[in-house]
Design an enzyme around this catalytic site. Structure first.
Site, PDB file in Angstrom:
ATOM      1  N   HIS A 248     -28.523  -7.095  26.761  1.00 43.00           N
ATOM      2  CA  HIS A 248     -28.035  -8.120  25.828  1.00 43.00           C
ATOM      3  C   HIS A 248     -29.148  -8.553  24.875  1.00 43.00           C
ATOM      4  O   HIS A 248     -28.975  -8.532  23.646  1.00 43.00           O
ATOM      5  CB  HIS A 248     -27.530  -9.328  26.633  1.00 43.00           C
ATOM      6  CG  HIS A 248     -27.134 -10.510  25.806  1.00 43.00           C
ATOM      7  ND1 HIS A 248     -25.833 -10.858  25.579  1.00 43.00           N
ATOM      8  CD2 HIS A 248     -27.881 -11.437  25.145  1.00 43.00           C
ATOM      9  CE1 HIS A 248     -25.783 -11.945  24.809  1.00 43.00           C
ATOM     10  NE2 HIS A 248     -27.026 -12.316  24.541  1.00 43.00           N
ATOM     11  N   GLU A 249     -30.277  -8.958  25.437  1.00 43.42           N
ATOM     12  CA  GLU A 249     -31.350  -9.463  24.591  1.00 43.42           C
ATOM     13  C   GLU A 249     -31.917  -8.367  23.690  1.00 43.42           C
ATOM     14  O   GLU A 249     -32.350  -8.637  22.566  1.00 43.42           O
ATOM     15  CB  GLU A 249     -32.461 -10.092  25.441  1.00 43.42           C
ATOM     16  CG  GLU A 249     -32.052 -11.353  26.177  1.00 43.42           C
ATOM     17  CD  GLU A 249     -31.497 -12.432  25.257  1.00 43.42           C
ATOM     18  OE1 GLU A 249     -31.934 -12.503  24.093  1.00 43.42           O
ATOM     19  OE2 GLU A 249     -30.628 -13.209  25.689  1.00 43.42           O
TER      20      GLU A 249
ATOM     21  N   HIS B 195     -30.035  -8.209  20.543  1.00 42.21           N
ATOM     22  CA  HIS B 195     -30.590  -9.117  19.541  1.00 42.21           C
ATOM     23  C   HIS B 195     -31.821  -8.508  18.877  1.00 42.21           C
ATOM     24  O   HIS B 195     -32.007  -8.602  17.663  1.00 42.21           O
ATOM     25  CB  HIS B 195     -31.004 -10.438  20.197  1.00 42.21           C
ATOM     26  CG  HIS B 195     -29.879 -11.340  20.563  1.00 42.21           C
ATOM     27  ND1 HIS B 195     -28.948 -11.775  19.655  1.00 42.21           N
ATOM     28  CD2 HIS B 195     -29.554 -11.926  21.751  1.00 42.21           C
ATOM     29  CE1 HIS B 195     -28.081 -12.583  20.259  1.00 42.21           C
ATOM     30  NE2 HIS B 195     -28.434 -12.687  21.527  1.00 42.21           N
TER      31      HIS B 195
ATOM     32  N   HIS C  37     -30.914  -6.036  16.347  1.00 42.66           N
ATOM     33  CA  HIS C  37     -30.400  -6.733  15.166  1.00 42.66           C
ATOM     34  C   HIS C  37     -31.557  -7.127  14.246  1.00 42.66           C
ATOM     35  O   HIS C  37     -31.461  -7.035  13.012  1.00 42.66           O
ATOM     36  CB  HIS C  37     -29.614  -7.966  15.628  1.00 42.66           C
ATOM     37  CG  HIS C  37     -28.674  -8.518  14.619  1.00 42.66           C
ATOM     38  ND1 HIS C  37     -27.938  -9.659  14.863  1.00 42.66           N
ATOM     39  CD2 HIS C  37     -28.333  -8.131  13.366  1.00 42.66           C
ATOM     40  CE1 HIS C  37     -27.186  -9.926  13.801  1.00 42.66           C
ATOM     41  NE2 HIS C  37     -27.415  -9.020  12.887  1.00 42.66           N
TER      42      HIS C  37
END
Length: 737
Positions: free
Chosen positions: A511-512, A515, A518
């Site tokens: 998940h992180e 980010h 991104h």
């Protein structure tokens, strides 16, 4: 995930980021033909942040700043940024896109270079000196925000450019910058009366001080609330390694011979699923929910004041409530859309909670016919049923998840197969803790893409949860490449033991890193539109989108290897993870929805409805939700709900579920169109992952999937509807801007 706030306003990126498009040296104003020369004096910085860092990628020089220097450094950076703002506002030349909008983008370079590492230290490695500096700086940083947004001369220049936009020739990204900057000014009070602006300045400064204090209290409250257990026998159910770690933690606190069970940031504690002693479970649970309600770390008075001040902000702007005012830039746009999105799932979720509670109650009474299931029992019996029904033992599972292997052979492998990235560990970058590793990220063509920090382990002086932050944000104009960190709270291993992750930790790592990707793939001209500088209910989409890759067989077989034998995780455990993925959703989804709706309850209050008793209001609010909050409390209760009191998620915690909807729907596209390969990765990067906020959210989503977001994949993944149930209506996009 959370972006560390650089200023009181989470939307203020022009000041908080390194500047963009300009070719002039700092402190000068470029002139066009026909304009008068304008060279305002800007104070020179004396700290090491006055110039870009000489380290690779302009990485922060953590080894060059002592704790007691930070406050002075940032106060100097604030003064410089104040002068930059005044210089733009007082420019005698007519306002243009270049001398006003781009100039504002260019402001705040010193400030950004200083505050990015400072904010990370306060969150991830704090102490009394840093906490005091943070508290002292908070109102000054709020004043800096006001100096920009509430400067009438500056707003008139921004408005003049905005009003002339139809006659201007701009790139789409420049047009987006102008639209968002103008909207931010209006949102922050540029059109209020002078009296209202004066009051707003005072409110913003007071809020920033309260928020900093609450954040410190929440961190300290979790540490102070840790449970001391007297005997090893009371820890039956824990592994030898966990017991050894608890003994070591107690010794560090001066309690040699005893055992310390630390509190995680969430209401439910991970050890509740293992502890066989019901009394210890109850004590641990009560320690969790009682924190921050009394004593030195009591947050309730500050929370009550924050709510009063936020409702007053809404009143100043003529908004019915704070949530309406806050959601001006969201994908969902308004509280009604967000609340309806969540409440439509409540009946199915409540039915699931009732059904699962019945299963757990029946299982508990097999051991004790007189036991009535309580909140501290749910995780324990859920884990028991999970093992019996799905043959899934989380302790057995952990043996296959060595933290470094998950990162390098799992997360990095996924990034290589999808996007062609490679990673090189380096030892020449200073860090603030020895457990942190740093990597150079190479793009598919072999060029340097980014610098990546990984800070995995829990510490007493570290905020709970997990997050991504930028030390340096990408800018094409300035040639800046991203410097990004992922911070987690994986349990520290006992001395001599391997660092093992739970399955939740594994998915959090993916998940992180979503980010991080991104941010790494940012390719924007303007920093304030770059990478993760997007709305709350969009920024969690790329991260949640990457979670399912953790369970793809071709990925899992590379990283999931037993720490002692090297054996690849057996199929029976992989199948058990898959079979159990829809189990216990009454709890895992229930605690998130309860927290999201509690957030909205707080921020949908009118000034006349602000309560005097914080916990009484919370109780009334939870009783209105229609969920089993007697057994499944919100993931964060009001006193320690850091997301909404200090991390910018007020009226925005729903974003995690909203973006989960986007992620499940988008991942279905991946599965249906070839899976994890470079062609798919290029499409992901081209349509949304590398676009920042250069386009509307709805356009980016449709560019990738070809349709509006659908809620069915989320409901199916959560087990709230059957996979072939098409009775739910689509959630159509309401427009991003």
């Amino acid at each position: 995930m959370r972006k560390l706030p650089l200023l009181a306003s989470t939307t203020l990126m022009a000041l908080a980021a390194a500047g963009c498009t300009t070719t002039m040296p700092e402190g000068d104003m470029a002139t066009m033909p026909g304009e008068v020369a304008y060279n305002p004096e800007i104070p020179a910085a004396t700290s090491i942040f006055g110039q870009p860092s000489p380290l690779p990628f302009q990485a922060p020089q953590f080894d060059r700043v002592s704790d007691n220097q930070w406050q002075g450094i940032i106060e100097e950076a604030i003064a410089i940024n104040m002068a930059e703002i005044e210089a733009i506002a007082n420019n005698p030349n007519p306002p243009t896109f270049a001398n006003t909008i781009v100039a504002l983008e260019d402001a705040g370079r010193v400030y950004a270079r200083a505050t990015a590492p400072f904010d990370q230290l306060v969150s991830a490695n704090t102490n009394d000196v840093l906490n005091a500096a943070d508290a002292a700086l908070a109102p000054q940083r709020a004043a800096l925000s006001s100096a920009m947004y509430l400067n009438p001369r500056l707003f008139q220049r921004v408005k003049a450019v905005y009003d002339n936009r139809a006659a201007m020739s701009m790139t789409p990204e420049s047009a987006m910058l102008l639209e968002t900057m103008y909207a931010d000014f209006v949102h922050e009070g540029a059109q209020l009366t002078p009296a209202a602006q004066t009051e707003l300045r005072q409110i913003n400064e007071r809020l920033s001080a309260l928020q900093a204090e609450i954040s410190t209290d929440i961190t300290d409250g979790a540490a102070a609330g840790a449970l001391i257990v007297d005997s090893r026998e009371e820890l039956a159910g824990l592994s030898d390694a966990q017991i050894a770690a608890a003994a070591a933690a107690a010794t560090e606190r001066g309690q040699r011979g005893k055992y310390l069970l630390s509190l995680s940031n969430t209401t439910s504690q991970p050890l509740l699923g293992q502890l066989q002693n019901r009394s210890v479970r109850e004590r641990l649970y009560n320690a969790s929910i009682a924190r921050n309600q009394s004593g030195a770390n009591n947050t309730l008075p500050n929370i009550a004041e924050i709510i009063r001040l936020r409702t007053r902000i809404a009143e100043l702007f003529g908004a019915p409530d704070y949530a309406t005012w806050q959601m001006y830039d969201r994908y969902a746009q308004n509280p009604e859309t967000a609340i309806n999105f969540m409440t439509q799932m409540v009946p199915a979720l409540r039915a699931t909670q009732d059904r699962e509670a019945g299963v757990l109650q029946a299982r508990a009474r097999q051991e004790d016919p007189n036991l009535t299931l309580q909140a501290w029992d749910w995780p324990y019996y859920a884990e028991m049923v999970r093992r019996e029904r799905y043959a899934l033992d989380n302790e057995e599972l952990k043996q296959y998840f060595v933290v470094d292997n998950v990162l390098e052979d799992g997360v990095f492998y996924m990034a290589n197969q999808l996007y062609g990235l490679t990673f090189e560990k380096r030892s020449d970058i200073p860090v603030y803790d020895d457990s942190i590793t740093v990597y150079t990220v190479k793009d598919a063509d072999g060029s340097d893409l980014a610098l990546f920090y990984f800070d995995p382990f829990a510490r007493d002086n570290k905020s709970g949860g997990a997050w991504m932050n930028n030390y340096v944000e990408q800018s094409r104009a300035l040639g800046l490449r991203p410097v990004i960190s992922n911070t987690l709270n994986i349990a520290q291993p006992a001395e001599g033991q391997p660092a093992l992750a739970t399955w939740d930790d594994v998915t959090t790592m993916f998940h992180e890193f979503g980010h991080a990707l991104h941010g790494m793939f940012a390719d924007q001209e303007y920093t304030s539109l770059s990478g993760t500088n997007t709305a709350r209910d969009w920024v969690e989409f790329p991260s949640q989108f990457h979670e399912p890759f953790a369970a793809r067989p071709e990925v899992m077989q590379r990283y999931a290897r037993h720490w002692q034998t090297g054996e690849v995780i057996p199929d029976r455990l992989v199948q058990a993870i898959d079979r159990s993925s829809r189990f216990d959703q009454g709890y895992s989804f229930g605690e998130v929805i309860a927290a999201s709706l509690l957030d909205m309850e707080w921020h949908a209050l009118s000034p006349s409805e602000v309560p005097t008793d914080v916990m009484a209001f919370e109780g009334q609010a939870l009783s209105r939700l229609g969920l089993r909050t007697d057994l499944v409390q919100p993931r964060y209760k009001t006193p320690y709900f850091r997301h909404i009191w200090n991390h910018g998620y007020q009226a925005g915690y729903y974003s995690y579920t909203w973006t989960e909807m986007l992620a499940h729907d988008a991942y279905e596209y991946v599965v249906a169109n070839g899976g994890m390969n470079r062609q798919m990765g290029d499409r992901i990067r081209r349509t949304f992952l590398g676009q920042g906020h250069s386009k509307t959210y709805d356009q980016m989503y449709r560019d990738f999937t070809g349709h509006a977001p659908r809620v069915e994949p989320l409901l199916e993944a959560r087990g709230l509807v059957a996979a072939d149930d098409n009775s739910q209506e689509d959630i159509g996009a309401t427009g991003a801007e």
